[in-house]
Write a protein that holds these residues in place. Structure first.
Motif, short mmCIF file in Angstrom:
data_model
loop_
_atom_site.label_atom_id
_atom_site.label_comp_id
_atom_site.label_asym_id
_atom_site.label_seq_id
_atom_site.Cartn_x
_atom_site.Cartn_y
_atom_site.Cartn_z
N UNK A 79 36.64 37.57 60.97
CA UNK A 79 35.99 36.96 62.12
C UNK A 79 34.79 37.81 62.53
N UNK A 80 33.64 37.17 62.69
CA UNK A 80 32.45 37.87 63.15
C UNK A 80 32.57 38.09 64.65
N UNK A 81 32.24 39.29 65.09
CA UNK A 81 32.29 39.62 66.51
C UNK A 81 30.87 39.81 67.02
N UNK A 82 30.56 39.16 68.13
CA UNK A 82 29.23 39.34 68.71
C UNK A 82 29.18 40.71 69.37
N UNK A 86 31.95 43.37 72.16
CA UNK A 86 32.63 44.62 71.78
C UNK A 86 33.15 45.30 73.04
N UNK A 87 34.45 45.57 73.05
CA UNK A 87 35.08 46.20 74.21
C UNK A 87 35.94 47.37 73.75
N UNK A 88 36.53 48.06 74.72
CA UNK A 88 37.39 49.20 74.41
C UNK A 88 38.67 48.76 73.68
N UNK A 89 39.08 47.52 73.86
CA UNK A 89 40.29 47.03 73.18
C UNK A 89 40.09 46.98 71.66
N UNK A 91 38.62 49.25 69.90
CA UNK A 91 38.26 50.62 69.51
C UNK A 91 38.75 50.99 68.12
N UNK A 92 40.00 50.78 67.78
CA UNK A 92 40.55 51.20 66.50
C UNK A 92 40.69 50.05 65.51
N UNK A 93 40.01 48.94 65.76
CA UNK A 93 40.08 47.77 64.90
C UNK A 93 38.76 47.63 64.15
N UNK A 94 38.84 47.29 62.88
CA UNK A 94 37.64 47.06 62.09
C UNK A 94 37.11 45.66 62.39
N UNK A 95 35.84 45.57 62.77
CA UNK A 95 35.22 44.29 63.10
C UNK A 95 33.94 44.15 62.30
N UNK A 96 33.50 42.90 62.15
CA UNK A 96 32.22 42.61 61.49
C UNK A 96 31.22 42.18 62.55
N UNK A 97 30.03 42.76 62.49
CA UNK A 97 28.97 42.37 63.43
C UNK A 97 27.72 42.06 62.64
N UNK A 98 26.86 41.23 63.23
CA UNK A 98 25.55 40.93 62.67
C UNK A 98 24.50 41.35 63.67
N UNK A 99 23.40 41.82 63.17
CA UNK A 99 22.32 42.19 64.06
C UNK A 99 21.27 43.00 63.34
#
Length: 118
Positions: A79-82, A86-89, A91-99
């Motif tokens: 899942x792409x994350x805007x 991005x929040x403190x929750x 913090x230890x999770x791998x996320x995908x971002x575009x920018x």
């Protein structure tokens, strides 16, 4: 400026004269010598052109890239994350971002801060 520069200052007509060249003339001759050495070095470098014989084995690593290959593609199962979400929750999770990387600040050998804008 003339393309031909004198290689040495003119010598006095009388060889027996005891006048020494002035510091100014000696400095001028030294600058001219250094300039000629630099010109000779750059000319030699321009002449020695590296020629690659045959096909370049790394040609696939550079050159024109089609636009569709440059654009981000959706990765299935992720899942792409805007950036604004991005929040403190997360913090230890791998996320995908575009920018766009607006700024990259090196903090050490193994760490850098990246400012990402959407």
């Amino acid at each position: 400026m003339s393309s031909e520069e004198p290689s040495q200052p003119p010598l006095p007509a009388d060889e027996n004269s005891e006048k020494k060249p002035s510091k100014k003339n000696l400095a001028k001759v030294e600058r001219l010598r250094k300039r000629q050495e630099a010109t000779a070095t750059s000319d030699a470098a321009a002449i020695s052109v590296v020629k690659v014989e045959g096909d370049d084995p790394l040609a696939a690593n550079y050159g024109d890239i089609p636009l569709k290959d440059l654009q981000s593609n959706e990765i299935s199962g992720k899942k792409w994350t805007e950036v604004k979400n991005l929040t403190r929750e997360l913090k230890d999770i791998t996320v995908l971002i575009r920018g766009h990387a607006q700024a990259i600040h090196a903090v050490g050998k193994k760490m850098a801060f990246v400012v990402v804008r959407e």
